[in-house]
Design an enzyme around this catalytic site. Structure first.
Site, PDB file in Angstrom:
ATOM      1  N   HIS A  58     -25.754  -4.912  10.217  1.00 28.01           N
ATOM      2  CA  HIS A  58     -24.490  -4.162  10.234  1.00 28.01           C
ATOM      3  C   HIS A  58     -24.347  -3.305  11.489  1.00 28.01           C
ATOM      4  O   HIS A  58     -23.526  -2.396  11.527  1.00 28.01           O
ATOM      5  CB  HIS A  58     -24.422  -3.234   9.021  1.00 28.01           C
ATOM      6  N   HIS A 220     -21.283  -6.555   2.893  1.00 34.15           N
ATOM      7  CA  HIS A 220     -22.255  -7.635   2.994  1.00 34.15           C
ATOM      8  C   HIS A 220     -21.576  -8.985   2.934  1.00 34.15           C
ATOM      9  O   HIS A 220     -22.203  -9.995   2.664  1.00 34.15           O
ATOM     10  CB  HIS A 220     -23.274  -7.550   1.861  1.00 34.15           C
TER      11      HIS A 220
END
Lengths: 339, 177
Positions: A58, A220
């Site tokens: 991320h 996600h």
């Protein structure tokens, strides 16, 4: 899969090595190479430590936000996988002094389970560690169940404000209260346009028709909760801002910080367009915008999409937000007149 | 021998990795098979206790939660606990840590029925049935709950792994004979 890695086994460690090599005066690997921490820790001087453990994939969140005035350390898990409690504990031990630590936890199942377990293990070892759950995504649970929501890009406000306050010597109890107050004033809603490729299995992370947009995309790559047909972006943004303001109304005249976060595959051209629409909608309701934060800060590989976060800081919160920092991948925050 | 059990777990999950990733992809980030395999390989190779080795290597919620199942089956193999005792203890700790209950479309929907069985064979059958039952459930825990339709129509990947772990375990376990 066309991704620029040496191997799946090494991808996370190679990324950390590159980061540490790039900023040797600020950042070092800890005794466990998955703990990325400031080179010079001040937590032995009665500064409360602020750290977080999270899955990688991320970036720049959260590794890139380690540095003076922000995080003391980041415990880096495998791609999209929370670090084990054992590893988070190593991170806590590495940076926590007598003033204790705030362990930030972005509210996702693995992060919560492993973060709470690590905090308990640390408390057993007489370290004063308090977990602080962060959640802001309004699509993940209805109003009234805010504590069931998941963490999204709006958690960045907590990172920065607690990081600055801890640097200035604010004590652990007060930091927790401050963090909860920032959380209560933040709301985020995301939208996904097209899927990224999972570096774990090389597959697209979700599927979506060419003319569809998902609202409520997870960080996600979890598929979203509702769909809309692609149209002019102003309609999409108007829908999202309405949802955000319905969830937490903002009174006219309340200075508001806007974060437009890109998911990794959306261009700055698009993000700026989106910000322009957000600001004009808020202007229309008499809500003044503070200097915003626009860019890919919490990403999901090359997923195309974005989120809008609205945060109404108090005056002290705004001061912490604008305080200088030296985290390599956190943007410069422009100041403005006090609220 | 436990080492043979560990070898067979790795072998089974090598063949299941892609299928488990796909089950997980329907409602999550599509890495459940990879995570299980990573943990089981550590169980096979690490000098640490199996549960701890699994937890550290797998990471994530799966690492912590499945380490309890691995630890339970390891303790049964070593004759420290009966299977129902070990599985019940694991299930109650998983409930506590994950804040999930029966019917939430999680690994517990295979584990709880298995824990009530008196023989290993019955436990496998119960876990399989519980796993299939997750297809009709909507998720209230884990990432699946955030998905459009909450995963109704998809079998839960975690419940599948519980059934698979037990099925391989059964081959290595001789009922009191």
């Amino acid at each position: 899969m066309k991704k620029l890695f040496n191997s799946q086994q090494r991808m996370v460690d190679d990324m950390i090595s590159g980061f540490v090599a790039a900023y040797p005066d600020q950042i070092v690997k800890g005794s466990n190479s998955r703990v990325v921490r400031r080179k010079t820790l001040r937590t032995k001087d009665n500064k409360v430590a602020v750290l977080i453990g999270n899955g990688s994939g991320h970036e720049p969140i959260a590794m890139g936000f380690v540095g003076h005035g922000l995080l003391d350390a980041n415990v880096v898990g495998d791609v999209f996988t929370a670090p084990s409690p054992d590893l988070i504990l190593e991170g806590i031990e590495e940076v926590t002094g007598s003033a204790g630590a705030v362990l930030l936890i972005s509210r996702h199942e693995g992060d919560v389970i492993n973060g709470n377990a690590a905090a308990m293990m640390a408390q057993d070892d007489d370290l004063d560690v308090r977990p602080l759950l962060m959640y802001d995504d309004i699509s993940s649970a209805p109003r009234g169940q805010e504590h069931e929501r998941r963490g999204a890009a709006g958690t960045l406000f907590i990172y920065k404000i607690l990081g600055a306050a801890a640097e200035a010597g604010v004590a652990l109890d007060d930091l927790i209260v401050l963090g909860e107050a920032v959380r209560a004033r933040t709301r985020t809603l995301g939208a996904a346009v097209s899927p990224g490729v999972s570096p774990i299995n090389g597959e697209l992370m979700f599927s979506l028709a060419d003319d569809e947009i998902y609202i409520g995309m997870g960080v996600h790559g979890e598929p979203g909760v509702s769909r809309r047909t692609v149209g002019p972006v102003n309609e999409l943004v108007a829908f999202m801002v309405d949802e955000l303001l319905a969830d937490r109304p903002i009174e006219s005249g309340t200075p508001t910080l806007v974060l437009v976060n890109g998911s990794g595959g959306t261009t700055m051209m698009e993000l700026l367009t989106i910000y322009g629409e957000v600001q004009s909608l808020l202007d229309g309701q008499g809500i003044p915008c503070l200097s915003p934060m626009i860019g890919p800060f919490s990403t999901t590989q090359e997923t195309a999409g974005f989120s809008i976060s609205l945060f109404t800081p108090t005056e002290p919160m705004l001061t912490w937000w604008q305080a200088p920092h030296a985290a390599p991948l956190f943007p410069t925050i422009f100041g403005e007149a006090a609220v | 021998m436990t080492t043979e059990l560990f070898d067979d777990w790795v072998e089974r999950f090598e063949t299941l990795e892609v299928a488990l990733n796909q089950l997980d992809a329907a409602t999550g980030d599509g890495d459940h098979g990879a995570t299980m395999l990573k943990g089981l390989r550590a169980v096979q190779l690490s000098p640490e206790q199996p549960a701890k080795a699994f937890r550290k290597a797998a990471g994530g919620a799966s690492g912590s939660l499945f380490s309890l199942v691995i630890g339970a089956l390891d303790s049964v193999m070593r004759g420290r606990q009966s299977l129902p005792e070990a599985l019940s203890t694991a299930a109650s700790r998983i409930t506590q840590m994950g804040q999930a209950v029966a019917g939430d479309k999680t690994m517990l929907d295979a584990l709880l029925p298995a824990a009530t069985a008196t023989t290993v064979t019955d436990a496998v059958t119960a876990a399989r049935a519980g796993c299939l039952a997750t297809q009709a459930m909507s998720a209230r825990r884990g990432r699946a709950r955030y998905v459009e339709g909450a995963g109704v129509g998809c079998i839960d990947a975690g419940a599948t792994s519980v059934a698979e772990l037990l099925e391989v375990f059964e081959k290595h376990w001789q009922e009191d004979s």
